[in-house]
Design a protein around this motif. Structure first.
Motif, mmCIF file in Angstrom:
data_model
loop_
_atom_site.group_PDB
_atom_site.id
_atom_site.type_symbol
_atom_site.label_atom_id
_atom_site.label_comp_id
_atom_site.label_asym_id
_atom_site.label_seq_id
_atom_site.Cartn_x
_atom_site.Cartn_y
_atom_site.Cartn_z
ATOM 1 N N LEU A 127 0.830 -1.206 0.000
ATOM 2 C CA LEU A 127 0.000 0.000 0.000
ATOM 3 C C LEU A 127 0.864 1.256 0.000
ATOM 4 C CD1 LEU A 127 -2.861 1.230 0.206
ATOM 5 C CD2 LEU A 127 -2.590 1.176 2.697
ATOM 6 N N ASN A 165 1.115 4.153 -2.860
ATOM 7 C CA ASN A 165 0.840 5.548 -2.515
ATOM 8 C C ASN A 165 1.751 6.521 -3.243
ATOM 9 O OD1 ASN A 165 -1.028 6.775 -0.148
ATOM 10 N ND2 ASN A 165 -0.861 4.561 0.016
ATOM 11 N N ILE A 217 -0.594 7.233 -5.929
ATOM 12 C CA ILE A 217 -1.810 7.885 -5.435
ATOM 13 C C ILE A 217 -1.516 9.322 -5.038
ATOM 14 C CG2 ILE A 217 -3.618 7.793 -3.680
ATOM 15 C CD1 ILE A 217 -3.206 4.773 -3.557
ATOM 16 N N TYR A 245 -8.331 11.175 -1.822
ATOM 17 C CA TYR A 245 -7.101 10.462 -1.452
ATOM 18 C C TYR A 245 -7.403 9.353 -0.447
ATOM 19 C CZ TYR A 245 -2.514 9.614 0.619
ATOM 20 O OH TYR A 245 -1.369 9.014 1.106
ATOM 21 N N ILE A 246 -8.212 9.673 0.563
ATOM 22 C CA ILE A 246 -8.567 8.677 1.585
ATOM 23 C C ILE A 246 -9.412 7.565 0.980
ATOM 24 C CG2 ILE A 246 -9.859 8.306 3.722
ATOM 25 C CD1 ILE A 246 -9.058 11.138 4.566
ATOM 26 N N THR A 271 -9.496 6.537 -2.115
ATOM 27 C CA THR A 271 -8.653 5.709 -2.988
ATOM 28 C C THR A 271 -7.834 4.721 -2.167
ATOM 29 O OG1 THR A 271 -8.483 7.534 -4.570
ATOM 30 C CG2 THR A 271 -6.884 5.752 -4.779
ATOM 31 N N ASN A 272 -7.274 5.185 -1.059
ATOM 32 C CA ASN A 272 -6.489 4.302 -0.192
ATOM 33 C C ASN A 272 -7.356 3.215 0.438
ATOM 34 O OD1 ASN A 272 -3.468 4.855 0.466
ATOM 35 N ND2 ASN A 272 -4.344 6.878 0.115
ATOM 36 N N VAL A 326 -8.036 0.611 -2.352
ATOM 37 C CA VAL A 326 -6.827 -0.155 -2.657
ATOM 38 C C VAL A 326 -6.473 -1.098 -1.506
ATOM 39 C CG1 VAL A 326 -4.342 0.014 -3.089
ATOM 40 C CG2 VAL A 326 -5.915 1.577 -4.247
ATOM 41 N N PHE A 327 -6.529 -0.594 -0.283
ATOM 42 C CA PHE A 327 -6.173 -1.401 0.884
ATOM 43 C C PHE A 327 -7.139 -2.569 1.054
ATOM 44 C CE2 PHE A 327 -5.625 -1.530 5.744
ATOM 45 C CZ PHE A 327 -4.559 -2.411 5.629
#
Length: 214
Positions: free
Chosen positions: A51, A55, A58, A78-79, A81-82, A85-86
């Motif tokens: 991750l 980033n 990202i 941004y949050i 997307t994370n 992905v996570f």
């Protein structure tokens, strides 16, 4: 992830990604992430490293959004997307890819879609093995990567070799299946069963939709 049904993983990945993409972040939305992270605690550190690496890309998106939009909107994207992905990294951290093919087959996707995904994964695996062999050969010959023209030429020849190899293998695979009378469908045994892990995960993901629409 042996404790989860591959079909449930695919459904939850799709539902969660779609939901997070179109909603503002709330604390409730991290519950599915916490649950899967708890189930995958043994490989959690390696997943977090992946991750962090992702980033790097990202963050570039975040900078572009920060220039074009407000800080609040940029940080929210941004949050989100994370989180997406996570969550997907956690779900498929131990996946070889072929369980996704099985999931597509169990979910009654068109047979050509299932076959295309299967052969794509097979080709990627074959080319990845070829790349590993070439890298081992280069190391055995004392090759060391640097910023010299020789290094650039070596990498150029390497990627050119892999590209030509992929075409040759694709043509060979096509000829092989034509000779066998392949009709566009691969046959898989669907013997997956639901566990209570699947039920909990599906409940947590569906609960997000219930909160919004009820």
């Amino acid at each position: 992830m042996n404790r989860f049904n591959s079909s449930i993983l695919l459904i939850c990945a799709f539902l969660y990604s779609i939901f997070i993409s179109f909603n503002q972040v709330e604390l409730l939305y991290v519950l599915p992430i916490f649950f899967v992270a708890f189930c995958e605690y043994k490989s959690l550190f390696s997943i977090i490293k992946k991750l962090i690496f992702l980033n790097l890309f990202i963050l570039m998106i975040f900078v572009v959004l920060l220039i074009q939009d407000s800080f609040e909107e940029a940080i929210n994207i941004y949050i989100r997307t994370n989180m997406i992905v996570f969550f997907n990294l956690l779900l498929f951290s131990q996946s070889s890819g072929y369980d996704i093919v099985r999931a597509l087959n169990e979910l009654r996707f068109p047979k050509k879609v299932v076959s295309s995904v299967y052969f794509t994964l097979k080709m990627i695996q074959t080319l990845n093995d070829e790349l590993k062999k070439i890298k081992m050969t280069l190391r055995a010959r004392g090759f060391r990567a640097n910023s010299s023209m020789f290094t650039y030429e070596t990498y150029g020849n390497l990627f050119g070799h892999i590209f030509v190899k992929s075409i040759i293998k694709a043509n060979a695979l096509q000829d092989s299946f034509e000779l066998r009378g392949f009709g566009g469908r691969i046959y898989l045994i669907n013997n997956s069963k639901l566990s209570y892990y699947d039920v909990i995960l599906l409940f947590l993901v569906c609960m997000l939709y219930v909160k919004v629409f009820v």
